[in-house]
Design a protein around this motif. Sequence first.
Motif, PDB file in Angstrom:
ATOM      1  N   LEU A  50       0.797  -1.240   0.009  1.00 17.90           N
ATOM      2  CA  LEU A  50      -0.062   0.068  -0.029  1.00 17.90           C
ATOM      3  C   LEU A  50       0.998   1.197  -0.019  1.00 17.90           C
ATOM      4  N   ARG A  51       2.057   1.108   0.556  1.00 23.30           N
ATOM      5  CA  ARG A  51       2.885   2.414   0.719  1.00 23.30           C
ATOM      6  C   ARG A  51       3.357   2.766  -0.634  1.00 23.30           C
ATOM      7  N   ALA A  52       3.282   1.876  -1.625  1.00 22.70           N
ATOM      8  CA  ALA A  52       3.847   2.052  -2.869  1.00 22.70           C
ATOM      9  C   ALA A  52       2.841   2.694  -3.668  1.00 22.70           C
ATOM     10  N   ARG A  53       1.693   2.680  -3.342  1.00 18.33           N
ATOM     11  CA  ARG A  53       0.533   3.501  -3.999  1.00 18.33           C
ATOM     12  C   ARG A  53      -0.130   4.656  -3.007  1.00 18.33           C
ATOM     13  N   GLY A  58      -6.825   5.360   0.369  1.00 22.28           N
ATOM     14  CA  GLY A  58      -7.628   5.779   1.760  1.00 22.28           C
ATOM     15  C   GLY A  58      -7.961   5.015   2.902  1.00 22.28           C
ATOM     16  N   PRO A  59      -8.534   5.478   3.778  1.00 26.09           N
ATOM     17  CA  PRO A  59      -8.554   4.697   5.161  1.00 26.09           C
ATOM     18  C   PRO A  59      -9.430   3.446   4.842  1.00 26.09           C
ATOM     19  N   ALA A  60     -10.088   3.616   3.838  1.00 31.21           N
ATOM     20  CA  ALA A  60     -10.947   2.190   3.439  1.00 31.21           C
ATOM     21  C   ALA A  60     -10.058   1.294   2.984  1.00 31.21           C
ATOM     22  N   ASP A  61      -8.887   1.400   2.363  1.00 28.43           N
ATOM     23  CA  ASP A  61      -8.289   0.609   1.877  1.00 28.43           C
ATOM     24  C   ASP A  61      -7.036   0.005   2.886  1.00 28.43           C
ATOM     25  N   LEU A  62      -6.833   0.834   3.873  1.00 31.86           N
ATOM     26  CA  LEU A  62      -5.701   0.663   4.863  1.00 31.86           C
ATOM     27  C   LEU A  62      -6.325   0.012   6.061  1.00 31.86           C
ATOM     28  N   THR A 105      -0.677   9.982   4.586  1.00 28.81           N
ATOM     29  CA  THR A 105       0.726  10.234   4.444  1.00 28.81           C
ATOM     30  C   THR A 105       1.235  10.280   5.748  1.00 28.81           C
ATOM     31  N   PRO A 106       0.873  10.825   6.500  1.00 26.40           N
ATOM     32  CA  PRO A 106       1.506  10.842   8.136  1.00 26.40           C
ATOM     33  C   PRO A 106       1.598   9.632   8.593  1.00 26.40           C
ATOM     34  N   PHE A 107       0.531   8.597   8.298  1.00 26.51           N
ATOM     35  CA  PHE A 107       0.371   7.267   8.849  1.00 26.51           C
ATOM     36  C   PHE A 107       1.812   6.691   8.346  1.00 26.51           C
ATOM     37  N   PHE A 108       2.129   6.643   6.968  1.00 30.51           N
ATOM     38  CA  PHE A 108       3.164   5.981   6.208  1.00 30.51           C
ATOM     39  C   PHE A 108       4.720   6.554   6.974  1.00 30.51           C
TER      40      PHE A 108
END
Length: 293
Positions: A50-53, A58-62, A105-108
Motif C-alpha cells: 500500500l505504501r507503494a501507491r 484511503g482509510p478504507a484501503d488501509l 501520508t502521516p501514517f506511512f
Amino acid sequence: MDTPAPSDSPQPVTPAFLNWPLRDLRAWVRHLLRAEVPVLASTAQALEALRAREDDIGPADLSPVLRADPLMTVKFFAHVATLRRNDDATETESITSALVMTGITPFFTHFGPQPTVEERLRDHPAALEAVQEILQRSERAAHFAMAFAVHRSDTDVDVIHEAAFLHDFAELLVWCHAPALMLKIRQAQAGDPALRSAVAQRSVLNIELDDLRQTLLRLWHLPRLLIRISDGKHADHPSVQNVVLASRLARHTMKSWDNPALASDVEALSRLLNASPRVTLAFLHKVDGSATA
C-alpha cells in the motif's frame, strides 16, 4: 500500582528474550513499553504494497490491513493517542475514523517497514505455532462475540467485536519476548488440564496476562469504551460478559466441543442471551458453522 508512563520510555528497541520471569507487573509493563511491537509478516507485506501507491489509497484501503492484526491494531491506536491534545475530549473508537484523523501520508511517515513476529521467532518454531493458534482463537472469539452482540441487539457491536479480537494481544506479546516461559505454562497445563490459566501464569510469570493487557491498554490510551469492555475482572456489564464468554468459548472449543469447561460456559451464556442451555448450545453450533462455511 504505579506504572511508568509511555512518554517516559525511550525509543522502542528489540530486547533479548526473557528466560527468567520479571519481578512483578510494573517490571513487565516497563519492559514491554520499551520494546518494539512486532506485527504479522502478512501485515508488514500488505503495508509495503500500500505504501507503494500511497497517493491512490484511503482509510478504507488501509483499515482492513490494520484490523486483521491485533498487534498492529494496538500499535496504531497507541500512536493515535499521542496525537490528541490533553484537553481533547474527542476519542476515535474505530480504526477507520482514526485513519481519517491521522491521514494516510502521516501514517506511512510514522510507520516505516515493520518488524515481524515471524522474524522475531524464526528460531522458536513452537512459539510461532502457538502465536498462530492464538490468532485463530482471536478470530474465533471475535466471531462469537459479534454473534452474541447482534443477538442481544447491543449498540456497541463493533467495539465488542474488536475487544474480543484484541483480548489475547498481551499473550501474543509475551510469546514474542519470553517464548521459553510461555512454553513452561503450556507444558504445565498440558500435564494438568485442570490447571487454571491465571494460576499457571502467576506461577511462571509472576503476573496474570489479563492484568498486563488492561494495564497496557490504559497506558497506551486506547479508547475508553474498548478498555472497559475488555476488563473481564469487572464482568458485571452485559457487554463485558459478552467478550469474556466469547473468549472462553473460543479457547474451550478450539479443538473440539468435548472440553469439560464447556458446560459452565454454556450455562453462563444462556443467562446472558436469556435462552435455555439447550437452545444456547444449538445457537453456538450454528454460529460456529457460519464461520467455517
